[in-house]
Motif scaffolding. Structure first.
Motif, PDB file in Angstrom:
ATOM      1  N   PHE A 436      14.809  30.248  14.840  1.00 17.40           N
ATOM      2  CA  PHE A 436      14.470  31.292  13.860  1.00 17.40           C
ATOM      3  C   PHE A 436      15.427  31.239  12.669  1.00 17.40           C
ATOM      4  O   PHE A 436      15.084  31.673  11.575  1.00 17.40           O
ATOM      5  CB  PHE A 436      14.575  32.694  14.485  1.00 17.40           C
ATOM      6  CG  PHE A 436      13.551  33.026  15.534  1.00 17.40           C
ATOM      7  CD1 PHE A 436      12.434  32.232  15.743  1.00 17.40           C
ATOM      8  CD2 PHE A 436      13.704  34.171  16.316  1.00 17.40           C
ATOM      9  CE1 PHE A 436      11.495  32.557  16.716  1.00 17.40           C
ATOM     10  CE2 PHE A 436      12.774  34.506  17.278  1.00 17.40           C
ATOM     11  CZ  PHE A 436      11.675  33.693  17.488  1.00 17.40           C
ATOM     12  N   ILE A 437      16.661  30.789  12.924  1.00 19.41           N
ATOM     13  CA  ILE A 437      17.657  30.863  11.833  1.00 19.41           C
ATOM     14  C   ILE A 437      18.233  29.516  11.406  1.00 19.41           C
ATOM     15  O   ILE A 437      18.882  29.435  10.380  1.00 19.41           O
ATOM     16  CB  ILE A 437      18.828  31.826  12.189  1.00 19.41           C
ATOM     17  CG1 ILE A 437      19.442  31.482  13.553  1.00 19.41           C
ATOM     18  CG2 ILE A 437      18.369  33.265  12.173  1.00 19.41           C
ATOM     19  CD1 ILE A 437      20.723  32.257  13.822  1.00 19.41           C
ATOM     20  N   PHE A 438      18.006  28.475  12.209  1.00 21.35           N
ATOM     21  CA  PHE A 438      18.541  27.158  11.831  1.00 21.35           C
ATOM     22  C   PHE A 438      17.419  26.134  11.686  1.00 21.35           C
ATOM     23  O   PHE A 438      16.475  26.110  12.476  1.00 21.35           O
ATOM     24  CB  PHE A 438      19.523  26.646  12.897  1.00 21.35           C
ATOM     25  CG  PHE A 438      20.796  27.427  12.980  1.00 21.35           C
ATOM     26  CD1 PHE A 438      21.674  27.470  11.909  1.00 21.35           C
ATOM     27  CD2 PHE A 438      21.131  28.116  14.136  1.00 21.35           C
ATOM     28  CE1 PHE A 438      22.858  28.192  11.985  1.00 21.35           C
ATOM     29  CE2 PHE A 438      22.317  28.843  14.227  1.00 21.35           C
ATOM     30  CZ  PHE A 438      23.183  28.880  13.144  1.00 21.35           C
ATOM     31  N   THR A 439      17.567  25.268  10.702  1.00 23.99           N
ATOM     32  CA  THR A 439      16.643  24.152  10.567  1.00 23.99           C
ATOM     33  C   THR A 439      17.038  23.065  11.576  1.00 23.99           C
ATOM     34  O   THR A 439      18.129  23.086  12.134  1.00 23.99           O
ATOM     35  CB  THR A 439      16.734  23.532   9.164  1.00 23.99           C
ATOM     36  OG1 THR A 439      18.058  23.000   8.990  1.00 23.99           O
ATOM     37  CG2 THR A 439      16.473  24.551   8.076  1.00 23.99           C
ATOM     38  N   ASP A 440      16.142  22.104  11.768  1.00 24.70           N
ATOM     39  CA  ASP A 440      16.449  20.966  12.651  1.00 24.70           C
ATOM     40  C   ASP A 440      17.741  20.282  12.223  1.00 24.70           C
ATOM     41  O   ASP A 440      18.573  19.916  13.042  1.00 24.70           O
ATOM     42  CB  ASP A 440      15.322  19.924  12.600  1.00 24.70           C
ATOM     43  CG  ASP A 440      14.058  20.435  13.251  1.00 24.70           C
ATOM     44  OD1 ASP A 440      14.078  21.555  13.801  1.00 24.70           O
ATOM     45  OD2 ASP A 440      13.044  19.714  13.214  1.00 24.70           O
ATOM     46  N   GLU A 441      17.871  20.141  10.915  1.00 25.70           N
ATOM     47  CA  GLU A 441      19.056  19.478  10.346  1.00 25.70           C
ATOM     48  C   GLU A 441      20.336  20.221  10.714  1.00 25.70           C
ATOM     49  O   GLU A 441      21.349  19.617  11.077  1.00 25.70           O
ATOM     50  CB  GLU A 441      18.915  19.518   8.816  1.00 25.70           C
ATOM     51  CG  GLU A 441      19.826  18.600   8.100  1.00 25.70           C
ATOM     52  CD  GLU A 441      19.007  17.487   7.488  1.00 25.70           C
ATOM     53  OE1 GLU A 441      18.741  17.609   6.297  1.00 25.70           O
ATOM     54  OE2 GLU A 441      18.607  16.535   8.198  1.00 25.70           O
ATOM     55  N   GLU A 442      20.281  21.529  10.625  1.00 31.04           N
ATOM     56  CA  GLU A 442      21.465  22.346  10.912  1.00 31.04           C
ATOM     57  C   GLU A 442      21.808  22.302  12.401  1.00 31.04           C
ATOM     58  O   GLU A 442      22.967  22.268  12.784  1.00 31.04           O
ATOM     59  CB  GLU A 442      21.249  23.777  10.421  1.00 31.04           C
ATOM     60  CG  GLU A 442      21.287  23.871   8.898  1.00 31.04           C
ATOM     61  CD  GLU A 442      20.619  25.103   8.316  1.00 31.04           C
ATOM     62  OE1 GLU A 442      20.703  25.299   7.091  1.00 31.04           O
ATOM     63  OE2 GLU A 442      19.980  25.875   9.070  1.00 31.04           O
ATOM     64  N   ILE A 443      20.788  22.301  13.235  1.00 30.50           N
ATOM     65  CA  ILE A 443      21.027  22.194  14.687  1.00 30.50           C
ATOM     66  C   ILE A 443      21.588  20.812  15.002  1.00 30.50           C
ATOM     67  O   ILE A 443      22.534  20.666  15.789  1.00 30.50           O
ATOM     68  CB  ILE A 443      19.724  22.479  15.467  1.00 30.50           C
ATOM     69  CG1 ILE A 443      19.384  23.968  15.346  1.00 30.50           C
ATOM     70  CG2 ILE A 443      19.861  22.076  16.939  1.00 30.50           C
ATOM     71  CD1 ILE A 443      18.019  24.355  15.857  1.00 30.50           C
ATOM     72  N   GLY A 469      13.631  17.429  20.917  1.00 32.28           N
ATOM     73  CA  GLY A 469      12.315  16.865  21.196  1.00 32.28           C
ATOM     74  C   GLY A 469      11.237  17.909  21.398  1.00 32.28           C
ATOM     75  O   GLY A 469      10.073  17.629  21.264  1.00 32.28           O
ATOM     76  N   ARG A 470      11.684  19.145  21.692  1.00 33.77           N
ATOM     77  CA  ARG A 470      10.683  20.177  21.900  1.00 33.77           C
ATOM     78  C   ARG A 470      10.341  20.888  20.597  1.00 33.77           C
ATOM     79  O   ARG A 470       9.558  21.828  20.567  1.00 33.77           O
ATOM     80  CB  ARG A 470      11.181  21.207  22.906  1.00 33.77           C
ATOM     81  CG  ARG A 470      10.977  20.786  24.345  1.00 33.77           C
ATOM     82  CD  ARG A 470      10.968  22.022  25.228  1.00 33.77           C
ATOM     83  NE  ARG A 470      10.017  23.006  24.747  1.00 33.77           N
ATOM     84  CZ  ARG A 470      10.146  24.314  24.945  1.00 33.77           C
ATOM     85  NH1 ARG A 470      11.166  24.779  25.593  1.00 33.77           N
ATOM     86  NH2 ARG A 470       9.234  25.168  24.495  1.00 33.77           N
ATOM     87  N   CYS A 471      10.913  20.389  19.537  1.00 36.40           N
ATOM     88  CA  CYS A 471      10.815  21.080  18.258  1.00 36.40           C
ATOM     89  C   CYS A 471       9.382  21.386  17.837  1.00 36.40           C
ATOM     90  O   CYS A 471       9.038  22.523  17.555  1.00 36.40           O
ATOM     91  CB  CYS A 471      11.509  20.240  17.204  1.00 36.40           C
ATOM     92  SG  CYS A 471      11.563  21.048  15.634  1.00 36.40           S
ATOM     93  N   ALA A 472       8.563  20.369  17.810  1.00 32.63           N
ATOM     94  CA  ALA A 472       7.189  20.542  17.320  1.00 32.63           C
ATOM     95  C   ALA A 472       6.479  21.608  18.147  1.00 32.63           C
ATOM     96  O   ALA A 472       5.841  22.528  17.614  1.00 32.63           O
ATOM     97  CB  ALA A 472       6.445  19.219  17.407  1.00 32.63           C
ATOM     98  N   GLU A 473       6.658  21.480  19.454  1.00 30.02           N
ATOM     99  CA  GLU A 473       6.027  22.411  20.385  1.00 30.02           C
ATOM    100  C   GLU A 473       6.443  23.864  20.105  1.00 30.02           C
ATOM    101  O   GLU A 473       5.611  24.762  20.014  1.00 30.02           O
ATOM    102  CB  GLU A 473       6.494  21.997  21.791  1.00 30.02           C
ATOM    103  CG  GLU A 473       5.700  22.571  22.931  1.00 30.02           C
ATOM    104  CD  GLU A 473       6.346  22.106  24.245  1.00 30.02           C
ATOM    105  OE1 GLU A 473       6.448  22.906  25.168  1.00 30.02           O
ATOM    106  OE2 GLU A 473       6.782  20.924  24.291  1.00 30.02           O
ATOM    107  N   VAL A 474       7.766  24.040  19.954  1.00 32.50           N
ATOM    108  CA  VAL A 474       8.273  25.392  19.749  1.00 32.50           C
ATOM    109  C   VAL A 474       7.835  25.931  18.405  1.00 32.50           C
ATOM    110  O   VAL A 474       7.491  27.099  18.270  1.00 32.50           O
ATOM    111  CB  VAL A 474       9.812  25.409  19.872  1.00 32.50           C
ATOM    112  CG1 VAL A 474      10.355  26.767  19.464  1.00 32.50           C
ATOM    113  CG2 VAL A 474      10.218  25.084  21.297  1.00 32.50           C
ATOM    114  N   LYS A 475       7.812  25.051  17.415  1.00 28.95           N
ATOM    115  CA  LYS A 475       7.367  25.510  16.098  1.00 28.95           C
ATOM    116  C   LYS A 475       5.929  26.021  16.173  1.00 28.95           C
ATOM    117  O   LYS A 475       5.575  27.010  15.561  1.00 28.95           O
ATOM    118  CB  LYS A 475       7.478  24.373  15.094  1.00 28.95           C
ATOM    119  CG  LYS A 475       8.873  24.304  14.499  1.00 28.95           C
ATOM    120  CD  LYS A 475       8.918  23.360  13.342  1.00 28.95           C
ATOM    121  CE  LYS A 475      10.302  23.371  12.717  1.00 28.95           C
ATOM    122  NZ  LYS A 475      10.556  22.172  11.958  1.00 28.95           N
TER     123      LYS A 475
END
Lengths: 486, 486
Positions: A436-443, A469-475
């Motif tokens: 919710f508060i960090f971009t992929d880059e920041e994480i 790797g779960r990014c797309a799914e969670v988004k």
């Protein structure tokens, strides 16, 4: 055969016993039950063993052993954390610091104290109060929680509005790195060392960068005078506005707490009722401290500010006894929910102070949507909300709805430019909400930092960060949730 | 042939011009002279070019270009730094942020301001003073230095005793990473985000982790009242004891400054003499602020503390005008040395407050040993010393002796458990002295952090950390120095 089987003890346990002594290793199933979770009870797992080292050398030896054998491990203090940071996910060795509980040094002239990580927060203030000093960070669990755990979580408390959270009070630490090496961060009593601020990096890293074995903290002079003010409002917005007005008037109270009607109902049903009227919509509990003349003037000004915001009743505590009763009532807070609901989930979001009325309105909508009552107890001065979602785990689906409501509350906080945690940490509970508060880059940048210290990810694995790797799914999930909210 | 040669312009310069415009690139030798050093003038180098980007996109485009071409580069604000952090060592492209100097936003309700990195420190307070607010960190160079530079150096100032250094006032930043990617650290107005404290890591990283392109700072309400107290002591130790006594009495002055006899001689010979007697051994200048009643009471108590320490004379400023004159006199400080010495070197060590008398004695011994006068002007309340070593560069060997004396002063600070810099940073100047306070292991941990962000070491290379591999040699050097001191 039978005898042979009985003798077969896990060799790892034997190795651990060789380091810390037989009595200081728990490994039987019945002994591990108490370590299945911390204060975040909705998620549980079984540890492989719990060890109780007596000093830094033993911690380092245990860590070297576990690192060599590639066994995951977790540092644990009193286990009062509220986001699952000390909860095993399965198979970890828990390194309990509760036997390292000494107060090593107090230096009043330079205003520092040195403690072991298992030293209980409140004991420090109790030990130095006679000399007119105290330790400022005061989480609600301060009678049980340890200062080591406070550093790991960067713990806050009611009095952090004026005095800052744990990171503002830590001057140095001895740390066992995940490979067993021991380093010192910070210099005793010197707040601002050159180079990168590794001490600041460690503070609030939720046990993922190293195990703290000694801590130097700042101690403060006890204020000459204190005063507590209690105000009842018939309208939540008026109460919220009073909070903003107090801060805008240039007053920085030591504490500025708010409770809504549901929270008042709970604390009045619990162990320390003080007779708050049950029909007020918002209650403010405000403490000012400093020298006597200042405190009197500020208390007077706060009363006037509340009156301008249509307060139903506002009063200054007659004496210390009355103030103590009001605070004891407030501090039953989370636990008091048990008096009005079988189960509850506490959340921990932060918002810019000015968005308080808007956010409280949205939380009421979430309550209506999900059919679950939500009480609000919070550090209003910091904009640190604690929505308490009331539910009944026995009713099918209610736990899931509560978790969903909690996550939605955090989304509301994130959307107004706030954060998903003020003082409870991310742990297991809010890993996915980090998005919710960090971009992929920041994480990714944060994970690279973790790799510097914790390259094998053996220390407190799978905490704090969302699964890669779960990014797309969670988004997708977040997007669906958003659509559902519309 | 002649025409052809004239047309041959460095292709890198052409590429830079394509990004920021022809006018915004300096590359001629005569234009680069002004960028040979910052406020630490004892070391100089020539940059390859200076570029002046207008916005974040241009900074990122410049950085991407330099990263691709493997050209080293340095971010620079006003160039007022005192340790050579913005000084080129040869061949770097300087990214000057002085054209990004806007105040972007002020939000009084949430008490934040958003500025570009080239915005001058003092301008912020000037812009918001009318509304009753100010920005706390106040380096002596505040009328020239930029907030971006302040963040890079984690700048302090006279008023940091009560209000903390820059890191305590920074809530968010936009940063161009050394590969040209742009990230945001911190959330506007939310001081304690989950995950690792990358904002804290960046603050004070001396321009080695990223280039700051936007900063969110905390603004404070201007105190209702102020009072300045001036005290003259015939004995340095009595003055030092008075400092400890004031703090021990539970007073946290906004500022607590000390000058010794040599420093008094200098400031009285400079632009703003106020008639300090030239024979006093130590002078304390103390400011208290807060609400009027508190300030009156504290001023009274400070006067009494000084009297108990055999003060020759102690007085409270009659009015704002007198207080302002005393402060103007103090602020001529470093520059005033020019009135009594052709050259001077300012050092910046930190010590535990209680060791002040001992350390001042050792500094006097260094002065006697080296035959160089050393003046002391310092933030006594923080234990932040500024020994000013007076020398004459024209006399052979004096500059070297001054550098040696400076390093020995820092060693004294390190040996009593202090630090080699309080607010000026390490830069070029104190790289090797980092070994006084950090082990190889600790320096290695910091270099691994640098690698995470600045993996090619193109951004501000060869600053902040001692040269790798030179460890044994330097240790030998330190040992020899120690033997020489015995």
């Amino acid at each position: 055969m039978f005898r042979k089987k009985k003798q077969r003890v896990d060799p790892l346990i034997q190795h651990l016993m060789a380091v810390v002594g037989e009595k200081n290793v728990l490994y039987r199933r019945e002994d591990l039950v108490a370590y299945e979770c911390d204060g975040f009870t909705l998620c549980r797992g079984e540890a492989r063993a719990v060890v109780f080292p007596a000093n830094t050398e033993e911690v380092a030896a245990v860590v070297r052993l576990l690192n060599r054998e590639n066994i995951p491990f977790i540092a644990r203090g009193a286990g009062t954390g509220l986001s699952g940071g000390a909860t095993p996910l399965g198979g970890e060795v828990i390194v309990s610091l509760v036997k390292m509980k000494k107060l090593l040094q107090v230096d009043f002239e330079n205003r520092i104290a040195v403690v072991q990580p298992g030293y209980v927060n409140l004991k420090l203030t109790q030990s130095i109060a006679g000399e007119g000093y105290y330790y400022a960070p005061d989480p609600s669990s301060q009678s049980a929680c340890t200062i080591g755990g406070n550093v790991a979580e960067n713990a806050g408390g009611a009095h952090c509005l004026k005095y800052g959270v744990t990171t503002n009070h830590i001057l140095g630490a001895e740390v066992v790195l995940p490979d067993g090496k021991v380093i010192r961060l910070g210099e005793d009593g010197i707040p601002d060392l050159p180079g990168y601020d590794l001490l600041g990096l460690l503070t609030g890293s939720e046990g993922t960068l190293g195990i703290i074995t000694e801590i130097t903290v700042r101690i403060l002079k006890t204020p000459e005078a204190k005063q507590t003010i209690l105000a009842y409002f018939d309208d939540v917005e008026e109460g919220s506005q009073a909070v903003s007005d107090i801060i805008s008037a240039g007053i920085v109270p030591a504490a500025l707490e708010m409770m809504d009607q549901t929270a008042i109902e709970a604390v009045e049903s619990a162990n320390f009722p003080v007779g708050h009227p049950l029909d007020v919509q918002a209650l403010l509990l405000i403490e000012v401290d400093g020298i006597a003349a200042e405190v009197r003037e500020q208390a007077k000004e706060i009363v006037e500010v509340c009156r301008r915001r249509n307060v139903r009743e506002v009063k200054v505590a007659r004496d210390e006894k009355e103030a103590a009763a009001w605070w004891a009532n407030r501090k039953t807070g989370f636990g008091a929910m048990g008096a009005i609901s079988p189960d509850y989930l506490v959340q921990d979001g932060v918002i810019p102070r000015s968005t308080l009325p808007e956010v409280l309105k949205k939380i009421r909508e979430i309550s209506q949507d999900t059919g679950l009552r939500i009480a609000n107890i919070f550090h209003a001065g910091d904009g640190n909300l604690h929505p308490l979602i009331l539910f009944d785990e026995r009713k099918p689906g209610e736990k899931e709805r509560a978790l969903e409501a909690g996550s939605r509350c955090l989304k509301v906080c994130a959307d107004v430019g706030g954060s998903i945690t003020g003082e409870h940490g991310v742990g297991i509970e809010k890993k996915e909400e980090m998005r919710f508060i960090f971009t992929d880059e920041e994480i990714e940048a944060q994970l690279r930092i973790r790799d510097v210290f914790n390259s094998k990810n053996l220390l407190n694995p799978d905490k704090l960060f969302p699964k890669p790797g779960r990014c797309a799914e969670v988004k997708k999930e977040i997007k669906e949730r958003k659509l559902a909210e519309v």
